[in-house]
Design a protein around this motif. Structure first.
Motif, short mmCIF file in Angstrom:
data_model
loop_
_atom_site.label_atom_id
_atom_site.label_comp_id
_atom_site.label_asym_id
_atom_site.label_seq_id
_atom_site.Cartn_x
_atom_site.Cartn_y
_atom_site.Cartn_z
N SER A 247 49.86 41.88 64.55
CA SER A 247 50.04 42.71 63.12
C SER A 247 49.79 44.34 63.51
O SER A 247 48.91 44.68 62.77
N ALA A 248 50.00 44.76 64.52
CA ALA A 248 49.65 46.10 64.78
C ALA A 248 50.71 47.15 64.23
O ALA A 248 50.92 48.17 64.63
N GLY A 249 51.29 46.70 63.08
CA GLY A 249 52.26 47.66 62.49
C GLY A 249 51.58 48.58 61.54
O GLY A 249 50.17 48.84 61.67
N PRO A 250 52.32 49.46 60.79
CA PRO A 250 51.91 50.59 60.10
C PRO A 250 50.79 50.00 58.95
O PRO A 250 51.16 48.73 58.32
N VAL A 251 50.20 50.86 58.43
CA VAL A 251 49.30 50.56 57.21
C VAL A 251 49.98 50.46 56.09
O VAL A 251 50.64 51.24 55.65
N ASP A 252 49.70 49.18 55.31
CA ASP A 252 50.25 48.95 54.05
C ASP A 252 49.59 49.82 53.06
O ASP A 252 48.30 49.72 52.72
N GLU A 253 50.23 50.80 52.43
CA GLU A 253 49.61 51.72 51.54
C GLU A 253 48.99 50.81 50.22
O GLU A 253 47.82 51.45 49.92
N GLU A 254 49.61 50.09 49.85
CA GLU A 254 49.18 49.42 48.49
C GLU A 254 47.65 48.47 48.83
O GLU A 254 47.01 48.65 47.95
N GLU A 255 47.87 48.10 49.84
CA GLU A 255 46.58 47.45 50.44
C GLU A 255 45.50 48.24 50.70
O GLU A 255 44.30 47.85 50.13
N LEU A 256 45.87 49.28 51.18
CA LEU A 256 44.78 50.33 51.58
C LEU A 256 44.13 50.86 50.25
O LEU A 256 42.94 51.07 50.17
#
Length: 173
Positions: free
Chosen positions: A130-139
Motif C-alpha cells: 500500500s505504498a500509494g499516495p496519501v488519501d487526503e480524506e483519511e488524512l
C-alpha cells in the motif's frame, strides 16, 4: 555593548559583557533568583527600581577571555522558549526581522498533522503493498481525531488566533 531588539513584541536588551553578570549583580548588592528552567539554560529573575526583570545568561568561551551575552527582558517569552528568544535576538543582531510568535492553533495543527502522517506510515508498514499516495480524506479525519485527543474541536481551532495557519487547511477541516 548593549542593543535593543524585540521578541514577540517585547523589548529585549542584548548585552555582551566580559564579566559574569551574576558577579556584577552581587557587587551591586542586587539579589536575584536562579530559575529552574532547564539544566542547559541559566535564567535569573531580579527586581530593579520596582520592575521585575529576567536575564538569560549565555557564556561565550573564547580562548583568552571570558565573556557572556545577556538577554534582558521584563517578561518570560510567550512560548516559554528561552532558546528561541536567544536565536531570534541573535538573528536580529545580524540584520534579520523579528520572528512572529507561533499560535496555539498552529502548534496543535502541526502536532495533529505529524501524528496523522505517522499513523498512516505505520499502517503502510504493516501492508507493504500500500505504498500509494496519501488519501487526503483519511488524512483530514486522522488530523481531526488527533485534535480531539488534545481536547480541541475544529470549530474551536478556527476560533483561536491563527494568523499562521493556512485558510485552505482550515477549510479542509
Amino acid at each position: 555593548m548593549a542593543n535593543t531588539y524585540t521578541h514577540y513584541g517585547i523589548e529585549v536588551i542584548r548585552q555582551a559583557i566580559s564579566d559574569s553578570f551574576k558577579s556584577i549583580l552581587k557587587k551591586a548588592g542586587q539579589k536575584y533568583t536562579e530559575l529552574a528552567v532547564s539544566p542547559e539554560l541559566d535564567v535569573i529573575k531580579y527586581t530593579k527600581d520596582g520592575v521585575t526583570k529576567y536575564a538569560l545568561i549565555c557564556p561565550r568561551n573564547y580562548p583568552d577571555e571570558y565573556a557572556e551575552v545577556v538577554y534582558l527582558t521584563t517578561q518570560t517569552p510567550d512560548d516559554c522558549n528561552w532558546m528561541l528568544l536567544a536565536e531570534d535576538i541573535e538573528q536580529q543582531h545580524q540584520g534579520a526581522t523579528p520572528r512572529q510568535r507561533k499560535t496555539r492553533a498552529k502548534m496543535l495543527l502541526d502536532a495533529a498533522t505529524t501524528n496523522a502522517y505517522e499513523a498512516l506510515d505505520s499502517a503502510d508498514d504493516e501492508n507493504i503493498f500500500s505504498a500509494g499516495p496519501v488519501d487526503e480524506e483519511e488524512l483530514i479525519q486522522l488530523i481531526k481525531i488527533n485534535l480531539a485527543s488534545y481536547g480541541v474541536m475544529v470549530g474551536e481551532l478556527k476560533d483561536m488566533e491563527h494568523y499562521d495557519v493556512s485558510e485552505d487547511m482550515l477549510n479542509k477541516l
